[in-house]
Scaffold this motif. Structure first.
Motif, mmCIF file in Angstrom:
data_model
loop_
_atom_site.group_PDB
_atom_site.id
_atom_site.type_symbol
_atom_site.label_atom_id
_atom_site.label_comp_id
_atom_site.label_asym_id
_atom_site.label_seq_id
_atom_site.Cartn_x
_atom_site.Cartn_y
_atom_site.Cartn_z
ATOM 1 N N PRO A 176 1.344 41.229 60.097
ATOM 2 C CA PRO A 176 0.589 42.480 60.123
ATOM 3 C C PRO A 176 0.531 43.152 58.744
ATOM 4 O O PRO A 176 -0.506 43.701 58.372
ATOM 5 N N GLU A 177 1.628 43.090 58.010
ATOM 6 C CA GLU A 177 1.630 43.743 56.701
ATOM 7 C C GLU A 177 0.607 43.108 55.759
ATOM 8 O O GLU A 177 -0.114 43.807 55.043
ATOM 9 N N PHE A 184 -2.713 44.303 56.705
ATOM 10 C CA PHE A 184 -3.001 45.645 56.185
ATOM 11 C C PHE A 184 -3.446 45.567 54.722
ATOM 12 O O PHE A 184 -4.392 46.242 54.318
ATOM 13 N N VAL A 237 -6.965 46.798 52.967
ATOM 14 C CA VAL A 237 -7.089 47.579 51.730
ATOM 15 C C VAL A 237 -8.059 46.885 50.776
ATOM 16 O O VAL A 237 -8.940 47.518 50.176
ATOM 17 N N ILE A 242 -9.714 52.140 55.403
ATOM 18 C CA ILE A 242 -8.699 51.098 55.597
ATOM 19 C C ILE A 242 -8.431 50.900 57.087
ATOM 20 O O ILE A 242 -8.305 49.765 57.567
ATOM 21 N N ALA A 243 -8.375 51.997 57.848
ATOM 22 C CA ALA A 243 -8.114 51.918 59.288
ATOM 23 C C ALA A 243 -9.215 51.136 60.004
ATOM 24 O O ALA A 243 -8.941 50.337 60.910
ATOM 25 N N PHE A 289 -8.772 47.586 59.100
ATOM 26 C CA PHE A 289 -7.561 47.047 59.746
ATOM 27 C C PHE A 289 -7.843 46.716 61.220
ATOM 28 O O PHE A 289 -7.248 45.779 61.766
ATOM 29 N N SER A 323 -7.012 43.033 62.429
ATOM 30 C CA SER A 323 -6.064 42.925 63.551
ATOM 31 C C SER A 323 -6.678 42.150 64.712
ATOM 32 O O SER A 323 -6.016 41.302 65.318
ATOM 33 N N ASN A 367 -6.792 38.469 64.051
ATOM 34 C CA ASN A 367 -5.483 37.825 64.161
ATOM 35 C C ASN A 367 -4.866 37.967 65.547
ATOM 36 O O ASN A 367 -3.669 37.716 65.720
ATOM 37 N N TYR A 392 -3.967 40.403 66.901
ATOM 38 C CA TYR A 392 -2.898 41.400 66.787
ATOM 39 C C TYR A 392 -1.526 40.777 66.514
ATOM 40 O O TYR A 392 -0.515 41.379 66.826
#
Lengths: 76, 76, 76, 76, 76, 76
Positions: free
Chosen positions: D14-15, D18, D22, D60-61, D64, D68, D71, D73
């Motif tokens: 997840p990181e 993120f 970005v 970014i949200a 994301f 997400s 993937n 999640y």
């Protein structure tokens, strides 16, 4: 017992679904400012401003996404 | 142990789902500014401004998408 | 090796999911402005402005959509 | 042949997802204003403005959400 | 018969999908203001303003969600 | 009985789907301000402002998400 203003997200047609999206958008405003007189006074402010109208259309679009998904896009 | 303010996203009706969306929107504000007195002072600022009310309705609409999906749109 | 600040999107409860949404929103800010002192100085600017608080709540709502979907809405 | 800046939406964690969000947000800016010097000059303008930082976090949200979902999640 | 500017949402790679999202965002502008000369004159206004660039990136992000979903996130 | 302005969300092609998204965005405005003359007067205000055009494109993008999902992305 009062009738619910939102008994269901299901509508017969896409057009009625759009009207429901408009209603949801207005209820979002009304929940934040329940005083109908204040809302009435504010009307000229946003109804004559292009950016305010675009912002109103934006909220309707978001709610129309919800209503459309609920109705499985009226694919029939 | 304190009760959770958000034990579940499931609601019985669409109207209760909308109320939960309103609650989520307010908690988003309260998390950023927990001082209730400050929030109280800010109220007249946005409750009497058309664009602020539209923005508030926008956030509710986004949260209502989440709650509606969680409840499978109350398709019953 | 440093621990990840985002090891998973899965949370036990909706409330923890909301807290994760708040964290994601803050990391979005921090990634753009990593200087904590600057962020600290900016705080009074937005924490006392109704529209800024609504905007912050909006970002949290978008991230909460993601976290809620990841957790299958904690339907359990 | 130049390497793609976006070969995949799949990330290990997840990181990293993120971080990709970005990157997508920055590429959205860079596509509109490719002159890196101009972007550099604009940086103090938004990196020191609370509302600009919230707006950046908002983009970014949104990205994301996309990463997400791509993937699944990272449900593993 | 003129060729469609949008024959499909399917692209070979994520990077091409991002380019399509940029195109969709521009067509949204062009549909509202078809006069290319006006658009040309407006360019310096937003291409040198940090908040305008963030807003442009936001629209691209929304369109990229659509294109990514259409392509099943190029999961391959 | 008047014909519906929105009989269906299904379109033959992505390009027609985009046009429907534009129509939905305009109806969102028209529902809030039905006076066509007022809308006509407001046109120069937003059609010559970069940020207003980006905002208009944003609303179209949200509606295009809905129409694209309804059409299963014209995957064919």
């Amino acid at each position: 017992m009062a009738e619910s203003w939102l008994p269901t997200l299901i509508t017969k047609t896409p057009e009625e679904g759009f009207q429901l999206a408009v209603k949801l958008s207005r209820m979002g405003v009304k929940t934040t400012q329940p005083d109908v007189e204040v809302l009435h006074k504010l009307r000229p402010e946003y109804a004559n401003d292009a950016d305010s109208l675009t912002a109103a259309s934006h909220v309707i679009a978001v709610n129309f996404q919800t209503v459309s998904a609920a109705n499985n896009y009226w694919r029939g």
